[in-house]
Design a protein around this motif. Structure first.
Motif, PDB file in Angstrom:
ATOM      1  N   ASP A 519       0.676  -1.237   0.016  1.00  0.00           N
ATOM      2  CA  ASP A 519       0.002   0.004  -0.011  1.00  0.00           C
ATOM      3  C   ASP A 519       0.769   1.090  -0.041  1.00  0.00           C
ATOM      4  O   ASP A 519       0.174   2.405   0.208  1.00  0.00           O
ATOM      5  CB  ASP A 519      -0.878   0.060   1.176  1.00  0.00           C
ATOM      6  CG  ASP A 519      -0.150  -0.205   2.546  1.00  0.00           C
ATOM      7  OD1 ASP A 519       1.102  -0.263   2.407  1.00  0.00           O
ATOM      8  OD2 ASP A 519      -1.033   0.049   3.737  1.00  0.00           O
ATOM      9  N   GLY A 520       2.235   1.263  -0.112  1.00  0.00           N
ATOM     10  CA  GLY A 520       3.227   2.260  -0.319  1.00  0.00           C
ATOM     11  C   GLY A 520       3.464   2.882   1.115  1.00  0.00           C
ATOM     12  O   GLY A 520       4.253   3.783   1.200  1.00  0.00           O
ATOM     13  N   THR A 521       3.067   2.105   2.143  1.00  0.00           N
ATOM     14  CA  THR A 521       3.707   2.574   3.609  1.00  0.00           C
ATOM     15  C   THR A 521       4.971   1.970   3.877  1.00  0.00           C
ATOM     16  O   THR A 521       5.436   1.037   3.333  1.00  0.00           O
ATOM     17  CB  THR A 521       2.566   2.050   4.702  1.00  0.00           C
ATOM     18  OG1 THR A 521       2.558   0.526   4.589  1.00  0.00           O
ATOM     19  CG2 THR A 521       1.117   2.499   4.467  1.00  0.00           C
ATOM     20  N   TRP A 522       5.582   2.400   4.714  1.00  0.00           N
ATOM     21  CA  TRP A 522       7.100   1.998   5.278  1.00  0.00           C
ATOM     22  C   TRP A 522       7.200   0.776   5.951  1.00  0.00           C
ATOM     23  O   TRP A 522       5.929   0.648   6.774  1.00  0.00           O
ATOM     24  CB  TRP A 522       7.854   3.022   5.861  1.00  0.00           C
ATOM     25  CG  TRP A 522       8.040   4.531   5.250  1.00  0.00           C
ATOM     26  CD1 TRP A 522       7.462   5.769   5.390  1.00  0.00           C
ATOM     27  CD2 TRP A 522       9.006   4.615   4.194  1.00  0.00           C
ATOM     28  NE1 TRP A 522       7.918   6.661   4.628  1.00  0.00           N
ATOM     29  CE2 TRP A 522       9.140   5.994   3.747  1.00  0.00           C
ATOM     30  CE3 TRP A 522      10.040   3.819   3.558  1.00  0.00           C
ATOM     31  CZ2 TRP A 522       9.836   6.575   2.842  1.00  0.00           C
ATOM     32  CZ3 TRP A 522      11.002   4.364   2.566  1.00  0.00           C
ATOM     33  CH2 TRP A 522      10.716   5.796   2.279  1.00  0.00           C
ATOM     34  N   ARG A 523       7.890  -0.189   5.623  1.00  0.00           N
ATOM     35  CA  ARG A 523       8.374  -1.368   6.489  1.00  0.00           C
ATOM     36  C   ARG A 523       9.417  -0.792   7.206  1.00  0.00           C
ATOM     37  O   ARG A 523      10.628  -1.263   6.718  1.00  0.00           O
ATOM     38  CB  ARG A 523       8.615  -2.508   5.470  1.00  0.00           C
ATOM     39  CG  ARG A 523       7.073  -2.794   4.724  1.00  0.00           C
ATOM     40  CD  ARG A 523       7.421  -3.694   3.660  1.00  0.00           C
ATOM     41  NE  ARG A 523       7.552  -5.167   4.279  1.00  0.00           N
ATOM     42  CZ  ARG A 523       8.106  -6.369   3.780  1.00  0.00           C
ATOM     43  NH1 ARG A 523       8.355  -5.984   2.460  1.00  0.00           N
ATOM     44  NH2 ARG A 523       8.617  -7.401   4.376  1.00  0.00           N
TER      45      ARG A 523
END
Length: 556
Positions: A519-523
């Protein structure tokens, strides 16, 4: 045989970190250096307005266009006051900036006529506002002129103090006999139109230009003025004429005055004195420019690589051109310097010849106060004795123009390196302070980082993002990464952004695809792994470094 990158580095030259290009000889500002500052400014028959700046400072870059425009518009005042600049990021000018206590940029100082530096004249700080505009500069400067006159100086200026009488009868009382016509600009209390026109036309013979404020209610009532600004014209015979139309702007007001004088057979005089002499630009192209461009392009392809050259240049710049410019370091400043040197001693990738240098620095700060010049001497001695493995220049942080990237870029990389290596070198140390590096960074930026606006932004961000609540070393790495991306987002599209290196959230998806979720969020776990790989001690690139300094015996 030299490798391609090393060969390009040689061809590009090994000069020190390049100087800025914010101001050029064709601009209407006077360009000062250590060679001409005292000769021009001290005992001068005119006053001086000097901006002390650093070319890499984002606020200075925003300040430069309106300052240059102000210098252009104030050019007719040059016989009264000179508008100048001095670049403190040029190491040769460090003694001037230290002597005059310049530790934040940009700083504008006003030096009155006949200033005597030996007598303690260090100039007066002229306020600056953000966002900066030409009008704001003019207002602050003219208010400074008025203060000078009120304190018995500023004899070079026309009368800029407000007319305080309630009628026009005493208008010519303090004027010379050859003053035949008077122009009184009655204006709002926050306006400086009258003062600006008086300065522009100060060489016009036989006239005086004054201003009165609308809070002089008796005068306003007696002259039946209901609109501001209003121009009142008066001659020696007390003939008056009131003009209310087409005078709201300087150009219109000056035209009205010129038209009136022309009917009296007089002309306005608005000459522009010449600037002082200084070195002109070299008209010949730089033969090494192509090699520098090719080098920059190859380095850019290496992405987020960390270079020893940038780390060493950042540290030397910080000590030589920021810490050393502070004349006396004590109290909170000294505590901040101790904390900074402590993390440098622990985590900076020095070579084997550095022990005495860093010990000398830390021993110096054990006293109650330190002279900035003492730090300068120690760093210069270290440079001369081969403590550092690289010349003073930027490599991975070199921008497409001298004013871009450079020192701020290298300082970010230095602190990323320090946070990561505080993790890697404290694996078994459960008592390690999780905010050791972040606290040192905060103290350094607060007390020494010379871009004033940048420093204020970082301190505000540190408070908003609860820097002191960081509870682990790994969390400190991520805190700094997130803070850096906040700054990148704020500056994206800003005039200070290098067009060849647009501000992006890092690492980019190209450099670290595993750092992004679907979803484009940071891991964040993957981000932490990436940062450890990039900023770890064994990932540093040694292009341009003398590896014999870093690893003695390696070539045997």
């Amino acid at each position: 045989m030299l490798k391609p990158l090393a060969l390009l580095l040689v061809l590009a030259g090994s000069q020190c970190a390049p100087l800025g290009d914010l101001y050029l000889p064709d601009d209407d500002v006077e360009i000062l250096t250590i060679e001409n500052f005292k000769r021009y400014v001290e005992n001068s028959t005119s006053a001086w307005l000097v901006e002390f700046y650093a070319s890499w400072c984002g606020y200075c870059q925003r300040f430069a266009p309106p300052w240059k425009q102000f210098a252009t518009e104030a050019a007719p005042w040059r016989d009264l006051v000179r508008v100048a600049v001095l670049e403190c990021s040029d190491e040769i000018n460090t003694p001037i900036c230290r002597d005059f206590g310049i530790v934040k940029y940009p700083t504008v100082r006003y030096f009155h006529e006949n200033s005597h530096f030996d007598g303690g004249d260090k100039g007066v700080i002229v306020p600056r506002e953000f966002p900066v505009t030409v009008d704001a500069i003019k207002k602050n400067v003219i208010e400074r002129f008025m203060t000078e006159m009120g304190e018995g100086r500023g004899v070079v200026y026309p009368n800029l103090l407000p007319y305080l009488h309630s009628d026009l009868e005493p208008f010519f009382d303090e004027e010379d006999d050859d003053i035949f016509y008077g122009f009184l600009v009655v204006e709002d209390s926050d306006s400086y139109l009258g003062g600006e026109v008086a300065l522009d036309l100060h060489k016009t013979p036989n006239v005086t230009i004054r201003h009165a404020l609308n809070n002089n209610t008796k005068l306003v009532k007696n002259l039946q003025i209901g609109k501001f600004p209003t121009l009142v014209i008066i001659d020696r015979n007390n003939n008056t004429q009131i003009v209310t139309e087409n005078i709201e702007h300087k150009k219109e007001l000056k035209a009205t005055i010129a038209d009136y004088l022309a009917k009296k057979g007089l002309k306005v005089c608005e000459t522009t004195p010449e600037k002082k002499g200084h070195l002109s630009l070299d008209p010949h192209p730089d033969p090494k420019q192509r090699s520098r461009t090719l080098l920059r392009q190859k380095i850019k392809k290496m992405g987020d690589a960390v270079f020893q050259m940038d780390l060493e240049t950042s540290l030397r710049y910080a000590l030589l051109r920021e810490v050393s410019t502070t004349k006396v370091i004590k109290g909170e400043q000294l505590a901040a310097l101790r904390a900074f040197l402590n993390v440098i001693k622990k985590y900076f990738p020095f070579g084997y010849n550095s022990t005495s240098f860093i010990n000398n620095l830390t021993n110096l700060t054990s006293s109650d106060e330190v002279q900035g010049v003492q730090v300068q001497v120690l760093v210069q001695q270290a440079d001369d004795s081969g403590v550092f493995s690289t010349p003073q220049r930027f490599l991975g942080c070199q921008g497409s123009a001298n004013r871009f990237r450079g020192y701020p870029c290298s300082l970010w990389r230095l602190f990323h390196y320090l946070t990561v290596n505080s993790v890697l070198l404290n694996v078994s140390n459960r008592k390690a302070n999780p905010v050791e590096v972040l606290g040192a960074m905060h103290g350094y930026v607060k007390h020494f980082f010379s871009c004033s606006h940048c420093s204020e932004h970082f301190q505000k961000m540190a408070a908003e993002r609860n820097l002191t609540s960081v509870s682990s070393l790994e969390e400190s790495v991520l805190w700094l990464w997130e803070a850096h991306n906040v700054v990148n987002k704020r500056l994206k599209g800003d005039t200070t952004e290098d067009p060849e290196y647009p501000k992006e959230q890092f690492p980019t998806r190209l450099r670290c695809p595993e750092c992004y979720g679907e979803d484009g969020t940071w891991r964040k776990k993957e981000v932490l792994k990436y940062l450890k790989r990039m900023y770890g001690r064994y990932s540093v690139r040694y292009v341009g470094s003398d590896t014999k300094v870093l690893f003695p015996g390696l070539d045997r």
